[in-house]
Design a protein around this motif. Sequence first.
Motif, PDB file in Angstrom:
ATOM      1  N   VAL A 147     -12.433 -15.756  -5.312  1.00  0.00           N
ATOM      2  CA  VAL A 147     -13.248 -14.659  -5.725  1.00  0.00           C
ATOM      3  C   VAL A 147     -12.337 -13.418  -5.658  1.00  0.00           C
ATOM      4  N   SER A 148     -12.366 -12.509  -6.888  1.00  0.00           N
ATOM      5  CA  SER A 148     -11.457 -11.364  -7.077  1.00  0.00           C
ATOM      6  C   SER A 148     -12.337 -10.006  -6.533  1.00  0.00           C
ATOM      7  N   VAL A 149     -12.162  -9.166  -5.618  1.00  0.00           N
ATOM      8  CA  VAL A 149     -12.511  -7.925  -5.411  1.00  0.00           C
ATOM      9  C   VAL A 149     -11.822  -6.816  -5.578  1.00  0.00           C
ATOM     10  N   VAL A 150     -12.442  -5.592  -5.868  1.00  0.00           N
ATOM     11  CA  VAL A 150     -11.521  -4.440  -6.032  1.00  0.00           C
ATOM     12  C   VAL A 150     -11.329  -3.822  -4.640  1.00  0.00           C
ATOM     13  N   ALA A 151      -9.992  -3.421  -4.684  1.00  0.00           N
ATOM     14  CA  ALA A 151      -9.557  -2.586  -3.214  1.00  0.00           C
ATOM     15  C   ALA A 151      -8.986  -1.488  -3.496  1.00  0.00           C
ATOM     16  N   HIS A 152      -9.778  -0.378  -2.980  1.00  0.00           N
ATOM     17  CA  HIS A 152      -9.084   0.956  -3.367  1.00  0.00           C
ATOM     18  C   HIS A 152      -7.603   1.057  -2.569  1.00  0.00           C
ATOM     19  N   ASP A 153      -7.837   0.823  -1.557  1.00  0.00           N
ATOM     20  CA  ASP A 153      -6.440   0.995  -0.924  1.00  0.00           C
ATOM     21  C   ASP A 153      -6.189  -0.442  -0.300  1.00  0.00           C
ATOM     22  N   LEU A 154      -5.336  -1.148  -0.896  1.00  0.00           N
ATOM     23  CA  LEU A 154      -4.793  -2.401  -0.798  1.00  0.00           C
ATOM     24  C   LEU A 154      -4.532  -2.944   0.762  1.00  0.00           C
ATOM     25  N   GLU A 155      -3.840  -2.109   1.597  1.00  0.00           N
ATOM     26  CA  GLU A 155      -3.484  -2.618   2.732  1.00  0.00           C
ATOM     27  C   GLU A 155      -4.419  -2.271   3.791  1.00  0.00           C
ATOM     28  N   THR A 156      -5.501  -1.420   3.645  1.00  0.00           N
ATOM     29  CA  THR A 156      -6.780  -0.967   4.180  1.00  0.00           C
ATOM     30  C   THR A 156      -7.486  -2.430   4.179  1.00  0.00           C
ATOM     31  N   SER A 157      -7.788  -2.965   2.784  1.00  0.00           N
ATOM     32  CA  SER A 157      -8.632  -4.026   2.614  1.00  0.00           C
ATOM     33  C   SER A 157      -7.921  -5.494   3.218  1.00  0.00           C
ATOM     34  N   ARG A 158      -6.810  -5.200   3.035  1.00  0.00           N
ATOM     35  CA  ARG A 158      -5.985  -6.690   3.393  1.00  0.00           C
ATOM     36  C   ARG A 158      -6.302  -6.691   5.004  1.00  0.00           C
ATOM     37  N   ARG A 159      -5.964  -5.537   5.693  1.00  0.00           N
ATOM     38  CA  ARG A 159      -6.370  -5.315   7.069  1.00  0.00           C
ATOM     39  C   ARG A 159      -7.735  -6.017   7.709  1.00  0.00           C
ATOM     40  N   PHE A 160      -8.567  -5.454   6.755  1.00  0.00           N
ATOM     41  CA  PHE A 160     -10.052  -5.635   7.121  1.00  0.00           C
ATOM     42  C   PHE A 160     -10.300  -7.200   7.149  1.00  0.00           C
ATOM     43  N   TYR A 161      -9.722  -7.960   6.003  1.00  0.00           N
ATOM     44  CA  TYR A 161     -10.145  -9.315   5.845  1.00  0.00           C
ATOM     45  C   TYR A 161      -9.196 -10.031   6.857  1.00  0.00           C
TER      46      TYR A 161
END
Length: 154
Positions: free
Chosen positions: A8-22
């Motif tokens: 599944v692909s999702v939009v990340a406005h700030d890639l590093e912030t989203s990476r850390r969340f997941y």
Amino acid sequence: MGSVLNHVSVVAHDLETSRRFYVDELGLVPLPTPNFAFPVVWLAAGNCQIHLFERPGEPPSHAHFGLEISEFMPVYRRMKELGLLDHDTFGNAMYELPDGGIQMYVRDPAGNLVELDHPDASSIPQGEVPEYMRLADLRPQEGSARSATLWHVQ
């Protein structure tokens, strides 16, 4: 001929912030990622993948994907602490399903709706979870709806 979900692909406005969340909050595992023309991170989610794309745009309001969590209370407490429970989209942040599982709705850092699923609602101390609600108390679960489950085994 059948199909199996791959990613599944999702939009990340700030890639590093989203990476850390997941990775840090939900336990997904970073994977080698091809070099595209824009920032992308691939993450392992069991036998499937989540692809984070740093792109502009707003996420859809109701479209979501579900991730199974092995322990409910630590994840619930953390999502609540971070203010990520989504109380509005489906009328409540969580529902016990007819099969005794539970689904909890959260928003990731880019605003994507993510459903966190746990197979055993009986393990949840309901007194500590004010958002706990049984779907059957809101809508009749009759006929095949009573046997509906997120844990389909092929």
